[in-house]
Design a protein around this motif. Structure first.
Motif, PDB file in Angstrom:
ATOM      1  N   MET A 198      11.869  56.475  43.385  1.00 44.19           N
ATOM      2  CA  MET A 198      12.267  57.377  44.477  1.00 44.19           C
ATOM      3  C   MET A 198      11.280  58.526  44.653  1.00 44.19           C
ATOM      4  O   MET A 198      11.060  58.991  45.774  1.00 44.19           O
ATOM      5  CB  MET A 198      13.670  57.935  44.230  1.00 44.19           C
ATOM      6  N   GLY A 209       9.996  60.351  51.829  1.00 46.44           N
ATOM      7  CA  GLY A 209      11.306  60.722  52.329  1.00 46.44           C
ATOM      8  C   GLY A 209      12.417  60.705  51.285  1.00 46.44           C
ATOM      9  O   GLY A 209      13.512  61.165  51.541  1.00 46.44           O
ATOM     10  N   THR A 210      12.135  60.167  50.111  1.00 48.33           N
ATOM     11  CA  THR A 210      13.165  60.122  49.064  1.00 48.33           C
ATOM     12  C   THR A 210      12.758  60.912  47.825  1.00 48.33           C
ATOM     13  O   THR A 210      13.305  60.711  46.749  1.00 48.33           O
ATOM     14  CB  THR A 210      13.467  58.668  48.657  1.00 48.33           C
ATOM     15  N   GLU A 211      11.790  61.814  47.999  1.00 48.89           N
ATOM     16  CA  GLU A 211      11.314  62.583  46.850  1.00 48.89           C
ATOM     17  C   GLU A 211      12.415  63.427  46.221  1.00 48.89           C
ATOM     18  O   GLU A 211      12.500  63.551  45.003  1.00 48.89           O
ATOM     19  CB  GLU A 211      10.147  63.502  47.252  1.00 48.89           C
ATOM     20  N   VAL A 268      15.537  62.781  46.135  1.00 50.84           N
ATOM     21  CA  VAL A 268      16.413  61.890  45.352  1.00 50.84           C
ATOM     22  C   VAL A 268      15.784  61.628  43.987  1.00 50.84           C
ATOM     23  O   VAL A 268      16.477  61.601  42.965  1.00 50.84           O
ATOM     24  CB  VAL A 268      16.679  60.570  46.107  1.00 50.84           C
ATOM     25  N   GLY A 326       8.444  63.991  41.658  1.00 49.65           N
ATOM     26  CA  GLY A 326       9.264  64.361  42.818  1.00 49.65           C
ATOM     27  C   GLY A 326       9.075  65.825  43.211  1.00 49.65           C
ATOM     28  O   GLY A 326       8.945  66.142  44.394  1.00 49.65           O
TER      29      GLY A 326
END
Length: 117
Positions: A53, A58-60, A62, A110
């Motif tokens: 993720m 776009g899912t950093e 998460v 992330g």
């Protein structure tokens, strides 16, 4: 009167069980069984998903959240096998340690992706 722990029939005026010495007026709660291998595997999976993720666009965030959860669960999972009498302590600690490291990497990547974006 039946013993709440072992189930043996005792005379009605007995204070302690004649079989297991359990106090007859105290309810018995069996000890909880924990599976350290399950905690270690969940920690490993959360760590791996956190890294994936963290790398996807776009899912950093998460990845950051899963990394934080994985660090907490991994820290717990590393210590559970040491406290319990488990036959596979080395495997459990190793898997939990890898999950902990993966979670930390996912968390750091992330955060770097979120701040760098």
């Amino acid at each position: 009167m039946k013993c709440p722990r072992c189930g043996k029939d005792n005379p009605s005026d007995t204070l302690f069980c004649e079989e297991c010495d359990w106090r007859m007026d105290v309810p018995y709660r069996p000890p909880k069984k924990r599976n350290p291998l399950a905690f270690a595997l969940v920690s490993l999976v959360i760590g791996a998903v956190a890294i994936v993720m963290a790398f996807l666009d776009g899912t950093e965030i998460v990845g950051v959240l899963l990394g934080a959860v994985g660090v907490l669960l991994g820290s717990y999972s590393v210590n559970v096998p040491r406290l319990l009498d488990s036959e596979n302590k080395t495997l459990c600690v190793s898997l939990a340690g890898v999950g902990l490291v993966l979670s930390m990497i996912g968390f750091i990547i992330g955060i770097a992706s979120v701040l760098g974006a």
